[in-house]
Design a protein around this motif. Structure first.
Motif, PDB file in Angstrom:
ATOM      1  N   GLN A 161       8.133   1.438  -7.535  1.00 45.33           N
ATOM      2  CA  GLN A 161       6.510   2.057  -7.746  1.00 45.33           C
ATOM      3  C   GLN A 161       5.470   0.745  -8.324  1.00 45.33           C
ATOM      4  N   ARG A 179       4.716  -1.044  -5.200  1.00 38.22           N
ATOM      5  CA  ARG A 179       3.241  -0.095  -4.508  1.00 38.22           C
ATOM      6  C   ARG A 179       1.987  -0.501  -5.542  1.00 38.22           C
ATOM      7  N   SER A 200      -1.914  -1.853  -4.465  1.00 38.13           N
ATOM      8  CA  SER A 200      -3.379  -0.698  -5.059  1.00 38.13           C
ATOM      9  C   SER A 200      -4.183  -1.213  -5.523  1.00 38.13           C
ATOM     10  N   TYR A 235       6.901   0.754   0.466  1.00 36.45           N
ATOM     11  CA  TYR A 235       5.603   2.240   0.804  1.00 36.45           C
ATOM     12  C   TYR A 235       6.574   3.343   0.017  1.00 36.45           C
ATOM     13  N   MET A 245       4.255   6.134   8.318  1.00 35.96           N
ATOM     14  CA  MET A 245       4.079   6.168   6.880  1.00 35.96           C
ATOM     15  C   MET A 245       3.871   4.423   6.218  1.00 35.96           C
ATOM     16  N   GLY A 246       3.419   3.736   5.861  1.00 35.35           N
ATOM     17  CA  GLY A 246       3.865   2.673   4.597  1.00 35.35           C
ATOM     18  C   GLY A 246       3.191   1.432   6.060  1.00 35.35           C
ATOM     19  N   MET A 275      -7.200   3.224  -1.497  1.00 31.13           N
ATOM     20  CA  MET A 275      -6.454   2.051  -2.480  1.00 31.13           C
ATOM     21  C   MET A 275      -5.648   1.364  -0.745  1.00 31.13           C
ATOM     22  N   ASN A 276      -5.023   1.847  -0.038  1.00 31.43           N
ATOM     23  CA  ASN A 276      -4.297   1.661   1.285  1.00 31.43           C
ATOM     24  C   ASN A 276      -4.814   0.514   2.177  1.00 31.43           C
ATOM     25  N   HIS A 289      -0.010   6.677   2.269  1.00 31.97           N
ATOM     26  CA  HIS A 289       1.786   6.853   2.675  1.00 31.97           C
ATOM     27  C   HIS A 289       2.880   7.538   2.570  1.00 31.97           C
TER      28      HIS A 289
END
Lengths: 421, 421
Positions: free
Chosen positions: A325, A328, A332, A403, B76-77, B290-291, B319
């Protein structure tokens, strides 16, 4: 230690942004627990070496958590509507005070250590509390996990409640030297690290005494620096004659390549130059940046300036010990800083955040965080079967791991060549 | 349906910021699958009602995911180092094109539905792809989950690759009416929702034809609005005569209390006034903010303006499908906006983000998201045993749940009175 090889799909990053993708390769661990190299075919010279085949499991270097607070373990997720200073007085200090109770410390530190052991983390820099006995309990417990850890008894002789504050600078120094004499060289995996909480918690006398202790005992140091504008203004009031917050630490000899400073969100240019000159490490704690609403550390710029940087979970300013996390979150906040502040050059890429978690933070512990000859053999096996698609290349699997992978996806772990699970 | 009661520790939020904490209470579900109330002691009138005792499990209203893309489930990701427009052309459109293949659609949508069913989500607004057949496959699968869902066949007749683009406005309209005729009233749990992808993907002719279809069939609508500065500038070029991006939708009759617009990061004051006047819902997607580095939607301000707002996971701009993460991310980005932009009044509190996920988004589906008489009985049971401490009050358990609970902690789920697991 008997040499062996691991087989699997290896991913690591030799330098910021660069990615090594080695499917179906062999990593050799030598008799000293060091990596002897990664090979697509096991060389003749290693014929007969025991090989553990992890199939198509992803294998990455262990992550280093450069900043976290074991004594705040129970507070994860609490008090997040507060801001730093109020959060310390209303929530954190009362909780830390409980670690005067050895039985309580044993229970909570045991839970902390078990969770830390289970995830991506192989090495960590950890704050205990101001209590010497509790800190030694934490060191006893952590040493048994097999993780490589630095643990600090916290020094704070001002601006803290009496129930937690060290009586005075003399007591702080005496108690700290006693703690060092009792713990240095005592453990295989755990070492003491000097831990003045932050400038507002240490009188000039205490900071000077701790500087002398640092020189005398040759111990590394960890602290906090430039976390919020309010804190920076407070330090300016407390130390009107110092050029900056960082210079207060430097005057006491607290910087250097064996020093790690958490946060560093508001470094001035002279502070950047000073940290760079000293080789001091920055522990970037993105979850904490958000939770305590401190702001965003401009890591892109620091990285380009060549500063030493790793990631930290910073519980309980952070709300999780999961370093996946943290990676990630680092991505972010970097993206948001780029968008909201038009920071140039653009935000961190996934491979760069992965670098910070592995090689970046690993460097604080010596040669760690890469699968290269002479580096500590720290390896984390990640099962990505839950989201992997047929035909995904290792590059795609890397992105998905960044992710989607959490602590629970770590299925095996090695630290300095020793298998933990 | 036979009435029954659930016993457990209930938490819900009647209005933004207000929190109802009801330990050891009974929630009654009536014969219509509606909540009849929450009682500390089961009233005489309900004596003899079957009671399921969930012990000290936390029970919260189901979460509503107001914006996500089922056809981007595998992505995703991926591609997070891209920005919105390049991310669409290089990654998203090629993936969506594969949903022309019914077998592929059945497999991927099956995995999407299974994951959605397992987490906090009880209701959702979902984009499929431009393919009518694939969209109907998704609706067939989702209806069987028992979740209450709106699903949209995506309309896009310009600025998209030929392999995905609808031939022209006439085809888009004809194909959409055929889809509506085949799906309206066909399912117990799933309903069609008109889905012009966003202004750049729809010619004025298509937008006008879809507006006519919306009036004729009385269907709700979902789309994207003001996600990035680059996109907003593009819309200004494409529609030089329109007062704003939102006014393009309004001119086609696409706003209203049965319309949900994703993102809304860059709303101008006239757009805020227009959305408010129409009662249109905003789907705030913080992970995607954010992503895709779009920026941060000023939700604090929108909430204070009285706009209708819920949360969305927006995979694969987001994600994860985990709405627990969406709540955390909403808090994080709100705090950063406060710190970096000094937004007044300050950031969202935990109870407010929880409101957005439950009552806020639930309102799009009618009376949903609260344990109050007449509201749909949507209940999610969360096991917090993994981090709960002895003596934690329900207020503390709420805070820890917000920061620690993930989909895997959901142990039981009810939608409109029906138990899914």
């Amino acid at each position: 230690m008997r040499p062996y090889a691991l087989r699997g799909d290896f991913i690591w990053t030799p330098s910021p942004g660069a990615l090594e993708l080695r499917p179906g390769a062999y990593a050799v661990c030598d008799e000293n627990g060091l990596c002897a190299g990664v090979f697509d075919v096991l060389p003749e010279s290693y014929a007969g070496l025991p090989v553990r085949d992890l199939g198509d499991t992803l294998i990455v270097p262990g992550y280093s958590d450069l900043h976290t607070h074991a004594a705040q373990y129970r507070d994860m997720g609490l008090g997040m509507d507060h801001e730093l200073i109020g959060w310390l007085s209303d929530l954190t200090y009362p909780e830390e005070a409980r670690f005067a109770d050895a039985a309580f410390a044993r229970e909570i530190y045991g839970r902390f250590a078990a969770e830390l052991r289970a995830g991506f983390t192989t090495r960590a820099c950890i704050f205990a509390s101001a209590h010497r006995e509790g800190t030694e309990i934490l060191m006893d417990i952590l040493d048994m996990t097999g993780l490589k850890t630095f643990v600090g008894k916290v020094n704070m002789d001002r601006n803290a409640p009496d129930y937690l504050r060290e009586r005075d600078a003399a007591f702080a120094a005496e108690d700290t030297e006693r703690w060092l004499s009792e713990t240095m060289g005592r453990y295989e995996n755990t070492k003491p690290i000097l831990t003045p909480r932050f400038v507002p918690s240490c009188t000039p006398e205490a900071m000077e005494a701790l500087g002398a202790i640092r020189r005398k005992w040759g111990v590394p140091v960890q602290s906090h620096l430039d976390e919020t504008p309010e804190e920076v203004a407070w330090v300016r009031e407390l130390c009107p004659d110092s050029e900056s917050y960082a210079h207060v630490y430097d005057a006491a000899g607290m910087l250097g390549p064996d020093a790690v400073m958490a946060h560093c969100i508001y470094l001035t240019d002279p502070e950047v130059a000073l940290l760079k000159a000293r080789g001091t490490f920055i522990a970037h704690c993105p979850a904490s940046n958000m939770n305590v609403r401190s702001g965003i550390a401009p890591i892109r710029r620091y990285l380009d300036e060549g500063l030493n940087i790793g990631l930290g979970t910073d519980i309980s300013g952070g709300h999780t010990l999961d370093m996946g996390q943290a990676v990630r979150d680092a991505l972010s906040v970097s993206r948001l800083l780029w968008r909201l502040r038009e920071e140039k050059p653009p935000h961190l890429a996934a491979a760069e955040a992965f670098y910070l978690a592995t090689a970046g933070g690993g460097a604080f512990f010596g040669k760690a965080g890469k699968f290269e000859p002479g580096y500590a053999f720290d390896a984390v096996a990640v099962d990505d079967g839950g989201w992997r698609d047929p035909g995904d290349g290792l590059d795609i699997r890397f992105q998905k791991m960044i992710y989607r992978a959490a602590s629970r996806n770590v299925v095996s772990k090695y630290v300095a060549g020793r298998r933990l699970f």
